[in-house]
Design a protein around this motif. Structure first.
Motif, PDB file in Angstrom:
ATOM      1  N   CYS A  20       0.838  -1.211   0.000  1.00 13.59           N
ATOM      2  CA  CYS A  20       0.000   0.000   0.000  1.00 13.59           C
ATOM      3  C   CYS A  20       0.867   1.253   0.000  1.00 13.59           C
ATOM      4  O   CYS A  20       0.565   2.244  -0.680  1.00 13.59           O
ATOM      5  CB  CYS A  20      -0.916   0.011   1.225  1.00 13.59           C
ATOM      6  SG  CYS A  20      -2.189  -1.267   1.219  1.00 13.59           S
ATOM      7  N   SER A  21       1.941   1.189   0.767  1.00  4.50           N
ATOM      8  CA  SER A  21       2.853   2.327   0.871  1.00  4.50           C
ATOM      9  C   SER A  21       3.492   2.642  -0.477  1.00  4.50           C
ATOM     10  O   SER A  21       3.525   3.796  -0.914  1.00  4.50           O
ATOM     11  CB  SER A  21       3.932   2.023   1.917  1.00  4.50           C
ATOM     12  OG  SER A  21       4.856   3.059   2.005  1.00  4.50           O
ATOM     13  N   GLY A  24       0.986   4.083  -2.868  1.00  5.30           N
ATOM     14  CA  GLY A  24       0.309   5.296  -2.418  1.00  5.30           C
ATOM     15  C   GLY A  24      -1.163   5.079  -2.108  1.00  5.30           C
ATOM     16  O   GLY A  24      -1.975   6.004  -2.213  1.00  5.30           O
ATOM     17  N   LYS A  25      -1.532   3.863  -1.729  1.00 10.32           N
ATOM     18  CA  LYS A  25      -2.940   3.524  -1.462  1.00 10.32           C
ATOM     19  C   LYS A  25      -3.287   3.795   0.007  1.00 10.32           C
ATOM     20  O   LYS A  25      -3.352   2.885   0.833  1.00 10.32           O
ATOM     21  CB  LYS A  25      -3.192   2.048  -1.805  1.00 10.32           C
ATOM     22  CG  LYS A  25      -2.936   1.683  -3.267  1.00 10.32           C
ATOM     23  CD  LYS A  25      -3.992   2.305  -4.180  1.00 10.32           C
ATOM     24  CE  LYS A  25      -3.840   1.828  -5.613  1.00 10.32           C
ATOM     25  NZ  LYS A  25      -4.855   2.417  -6.500  1.00 10.32           N
ATOM     26  N   ILE A  26      -3.495   5.056   0.334  1.00  9.54           N
ATOM     27  CA  ILE A  26      -3.765   5.446   1.707  1.00  9.54           C
ATOM     28  C   ILE A  26      -5.089   4.871   2.204  1.00  9.54           C
ATOM     29  O   ILE A  26      -5.209   4.457   3.358  1.00  9.54           O
ATOM     30  CB  ILE A  26      -3.746   6.990   1.848  1.00  9.54           C
ATOM     31  CG1 ILE A  26      -3.968   7.418   3.306  1.00  9.54           C
ATOM     32  CG2 ILE A  26      -4.794   7.623   0.943  1.00  9.54           C
ATOM     33  CD1 ILE A  26      -2.856   7.100   4.219  1.00  9.54           C
ATOM     34  N   ARG A  27      -6.104   4.826   1.329  1.00 11.17           N
ATOM     35  CA  ARG A  27      -7.421   4.327   1.740  1.00 11.17           C
ATOM     36  C   ARG A  27      -7.341   2.860   2.141  1.00 11.17           C
ATOM     37  O   ARG A  27      -7.826   2.460   3.212  1.00 11.17           O
ATOM     38  CB  ARG A  27      -8.431   4.520   0.610  1.00 11.17           C
ATOM     39  CG  ARG A  27      -9.843   4.037   0.933  1.00 11.17           C
ATOM     40  CD  ARG A  27     -10.815   4.416  -0.188  1.00 11.17           C
ATOM     41  NE  ARG A  27     -12.109   3.781   0.019  1.00 11.17           N
ATOM     42  CZ  ARG A  27     -12.435   2.582  -0.412  1.00 11.17           C
ATOM     43  NH1 ARG A  27     -11.544   1.846  -1.076  1.00 11.17           N
ATOM     44  NH2 ARG A  27     -13.639   2.072  -0.184  1.00 11.17           N
ATOM     45  N   SER A  30      -5.312   2.432   5.314  1.00 10.49           N
ATOM     46  CA  SER A  30      -6.072   2.850   6.499  1.00 10.49           C
ATOM     47  C   SER A  30      -7.090   1.789   6.894  1.00 10.49           C
ATOM     48  O   SER A  30      -7.362   1.586   8.090  1.00 10.49           O
ATOM     49  CB  SER A  30      -6.786   4.182   6.223  1.00 10.49           C
ATOM     50  OG  SER A  30      -5.862   5.201   5.946  1.00 10.49           O
ATOM     51  N   LEU A  56       3.701   4.001   5.768  1.00  9.08           N
ATOM     52  CA  LEU A  56       2.521   4.177   4.912  1.00  9.08           C
ATOM     53  C   LEU A  56       2.009   5.610   4.985  1.00  9.08           C
ATOM     54  O   LEU A  56       1.817   6.266   3.960  1.00  9.08           O
ATOM     55  CB  LEU A  56       1.415   3.212   5.349  1.00  9.08           C
ATOM     56  CG  LEU A  56       0.012   3.506   4.800  1.00  9.08           C
ATOM     57  CD1 LEU A  56      -0.082   3.087   3.341  1.00  9.08           C
ATOM     58  CD2 LEU A  56      -1.059   2.807   5.633  1.00  9.08           C
ATOM     59  N   TYR A  57       1.776   6.088   6.214  1.00 11.33           N
ATOM     60  CA  TYR A  57       1.216   7.427   6.375  1.00 11.33           C
ATOM     61  C   TYR A  57       2.187   8.508   5.897  1.00 11.33           C
ATOM     62  O   TYR A  57       1.778   9.512   5.304  1.00 11.33           O
ATOM     63  CB  TYR A  57       0.821   7.656   7.835  1.00 11.33           C
ATOM     64  CG  TYR A  57      -0.436   6.905   8.232  1.00 11.33           C
ATOM     65  CD1 TYR A  57      -1.630   7.121   7.563  1.00 11.33           C
ATOM     66  CD2 TYR A  57      -0.422   5.971   9.260  1.00 11.33           C
ATOM     67  CE1 TYR A  57      -2.792   6.424   7.913  1.00 11.33           C
ATOM     68  CE2 TYR A  57      -1.571   5.272   9.619  1.00 11.33           C
ATOM     69  CZ  TYR A  57      -2.754   5.507   8.938  1.00 11.33           C
ATOM     70  OH  TYR A  57      -3.891   4.809   9.279  1.00 11.33           O
ATOM     71  N   LYS A  59       4.549   8.221   3.486  1.00  8.42           N
ATOM     72  CA  LYS A  59       4.653   8.225   2.024  1.00  8.42           C
ATOM     73  C   LYS A  59       3.364   8.669   1.347  1.00  8.42           C
ATOM     74  O   LYS A  59       3.383   9.082   0.187  1.00  8.42           O
ATOM     75  CB  LYS A  59       5.070   6.840   1.520  1.00  8.42           C
ATOM     76  CG  LYS A  59       6.528   6.543   1.844  1.00  8.42           C
ATOM     77  CD  LYS A  59       6.999   5.217   1.303  1.00  8.42           C
ATOM     78  CE  LYS A  59       8.482   5.025   1.588  1.00  8.42           C
ATOM     79  NZ  LYS A  59       8.945   3.661   1.263  1.00  8.42           N
ATOM     80  N   CYS A  60       2.257   8.602   2.068  1.00 11.07           N
ATOM     81  CA  CYS A  60       0.981   9.079   1.514  1.00 11.07           C
ATOM     82  C   CYS A  60       0.673  10.510   1.961  1.00 11.07           C
ATOM     83  O   CYS A  60      -0.413  11.024   1.714  1.00 11.07           O
ATOM     84  CB  CYS A  60      -0.153   8.142   1.926  1.00 11.07           C
ATOM     85  SG  CYS A  60      -0.030   6.490   1.182  1.00 11.07           S
ATOM     86  N   ASN A  62       0.351  11.806   5.003  1.00  9.85           N
ATOM     87  CA  ASN A  62      -0.465  11.992   6.207  1.00  9.85           C
ATOM     88  C   ASN A  62       0.444  11.930   7.441  1.00  9.85           C
ATOM     89  O   ASN A  62       0.509  10.929   8.145  1.00  9.85           O
ATOM     90  CB  ASN A  62      -1.547  10.920   6.277  1.00  9.85           C
ATOM     91  CG  ASN A  62      -2.509  11.129   7.446  1.00  9.85           C
ATOM     92  OD1 ASN A  62      -2.282  11.981   8.293  1.00  9.85           O
ATOM     93  ND2 ASN A  62      -3.573  10.348   7.481  1.00  9.85           N
TER      94      ASN A  62
END
Length: 488
Positions: A20-21, A24-27, A30, A56-57, A59-60, A62
């Motif tokens: 995900c990281s 870039g799949k933040i949704r 999460s 993850l957060y 690289k996206c 957040n």
């Protein structure tokens, strides 16, 4: 997997979070985080999962989410610290990044070479020489500071901060060097416009039985290009084409286009693009368009511009480059049309900004910036410098660089508030101009022609040497001359 009643283990969860990281799949990431919370999974006690969530957060984009996860971890490891530190640094929040690094040091955690190199890279990119020196002093005291990757990062930091002598000293003192070490130094010489030194180092590297890699073969012709050594650059490109182990990539062809373009051989550069065995990308056409602008070749520029918009019509840089070539030729109608096209697509270019470090404090300026507490004094100093330059050298603003179809007076006013001039004005406010010293200014974009002429003239009437690093290279202004020889 869940539908089949299988419970994912720590390895599975970290693997999915890393995927995900990278994407870039933040949704989706999460949602996995939510699953971990609702299922009662002890995230705070699992260092690998906590680190993956922070990554993850970060690289996206957040950082608030990354900070929350970080705060909940009971036993923080170096991976968690480094992920958050680099996240803040990459977002430009250097104060928070440095504060976190200090906390990491105080926590008695063993800082590894990756963290040291990464932090040094941040200071290098932002040209924060004082912080870089402090990190260098810290690196000398810890075991990981002796790693070759850390030494390479320190040399790179000094080069990017404009301290060439210090970089040379450290390079020469390195007990062991790898291909990265040599390439970093060659690149540095190139950015400083010292192409002959870059060539000497490349030859010495081979004499020491260190085989150049693709990055070295990019750095060396690039150094030749910045120094106007066209023949030598062509020879190294030919050497690369004959190499059995390293094959030229699109970036090497782009370097050759730049080399030919600087030499005014625009048709040869275009022929090279059209006949190379690789598919042209946006970057190589941008390189040729930049050369067209420098040499005022509007006809070829229009053709190249069309290729660019066909390849990537969503890139604001392309519209800026195309509109500027029209503006410099005085084609204001076409200039406005291109700008309107970009506006209709909702595209905005990266804002130009410059910064200068004074007494260990970094001051940032944007074009037209009036937010600095000393802005009135900065304007007074710049106008005084301008007055002296007019009296002694007949200086006039290069209004063609204003790139706007407005009256001359308005163009002059717009040029006065360019970010690099404001940064220089602040530095002059803090140290004067009657004593010999060096002022270092850094800009995220290419320096414009008017600012280049302004700083050249200024270096003639004051005792200050100005070193300006823009997106392309270093410029050293001294006694009315620039190290780039007016080609950048």
């Amino acid at each position: 997997m869940l539908e089949n009643g299988e419970i994912p283990d720590e390895y599975t969860l970290t693997t999915v979070l890393k995927a995900c990281s990278r994407l870039g799949k933040i949704r989706e990431g999460s949602m996995i985080h939510g699953f971990l919370i609702t299922s009662g999974f002890p995230c705070s006690g699992k260092a690998a999962i906590a680190g993956s969530l922070i990554d993850l957060y970060v690289k996206c984009g957040n950082l608030a989410g990354a900070q929350r996860v970080f705060n909940q971890i009971g036993e923080k490891n170096v991976i968690s610290w480094s992920a958050l530190i680099l996240g803040y640094a990459q977002e430009g929040n250097l104060a928070e990044a440095i504060e976190l690094f200090k906390q990491l040091q105080n926590n008695s955690k063993q800082v590894d070479g990756f963290v040291l190199s990464s932090m040094m890279g941040v200071f290098a990119d932002f040209a924060l020489v004082e912080q870089g020196k402090q990190m260098h002093a810290y690196a000398v005291k810890v075991p990981s500071g002796s790693e070759i990757s850390v030494s390479n990062s320190i040399v790179d930091m000094y080069l990017k901060c404009g301290l060439l002598d210090e970089a040379e000293r450290l390079f020469n003192e390195m007990p062991a060097r790898n291909v990265v070490s040599w390439t970093v130094m060659i690149t540095g010489y190139g950015k400083h416009g010292i192409g002959k030194e870059a060539i000497r180092l490349f030859d010495q590297m081979q004499s020491n039985n260190i085989e150049p890699d693709g990055v070295t073969y990019l750095a060396t012709p690039s150094a030749c290009s910045h120094s106007g050594l066209t023949k030598e650059g062509e020879e190294y490109f030919s050497q690369l084409c004959r190499n059995r182990w390293v094959k030229p990539g699109i970036e090497h062809y782009a370097c050759m286009v730049d080399l030919l373009g600087r030499d005014g051989r625009l048709k040869e550069a275009k022929d090279l693009i059209e006949n190379m065995p690789l598919k042209p990308n946006v970057g190589i056409w941008q390189t040729l368009l930049s050369a067209c602008r420098v040499h005022g070749n509007l006809q070829l520029g229009k053709e190249v511009g069309q290729n660019l918009l066909t390849l990537d019509g969503e890139n604001p840089v392309n519209y800026v480059m195309i509109s500027n070539i029209y503006a410099e030729a005085g084609y204001w109608k076409e200039y406005e049309q291109v700008r309107e096209m970009a506006k209709a697509k909702g595209l905005r270019k990266e804002a130009g900004r410059s910064w200068v470090e004074i007494d260990k404090v970094v001051h940032f300026f944007y074009g037209g910036d009036d937010t600095h507490p000393m802005i009135d004094k900065i304007h007074r100093v710049l106008k005084e410098m301008e007055r002296r330059m007019k009296e002694k050298m007949g200086y006039v603003h290069g209004v063609k660089f204003a790139l706007r179809d407005i009256d001359e007076e308005s163009k002059v006013e717009s040029l006065r508030v360019h970010s690099e001039k404001l940064a220089i004005g602040l530095a002059l406010c803090h140290g004067g101009w009657d004593e010999a010293r060096v002022i270092r200014v850094f800009k995220n974009l290419r320096i414009c022609g008017d600012c280049h002429d302004f700083i050249k003239c200024l270096s003639k009437i004051v005792k200050v040497v100005f070193v300006v690093r823009d997106a392309n290279r270093f410029h050293q202004f001294k006694d009315g001359l620039c190290s780039c020889r007016d080609y950048w």
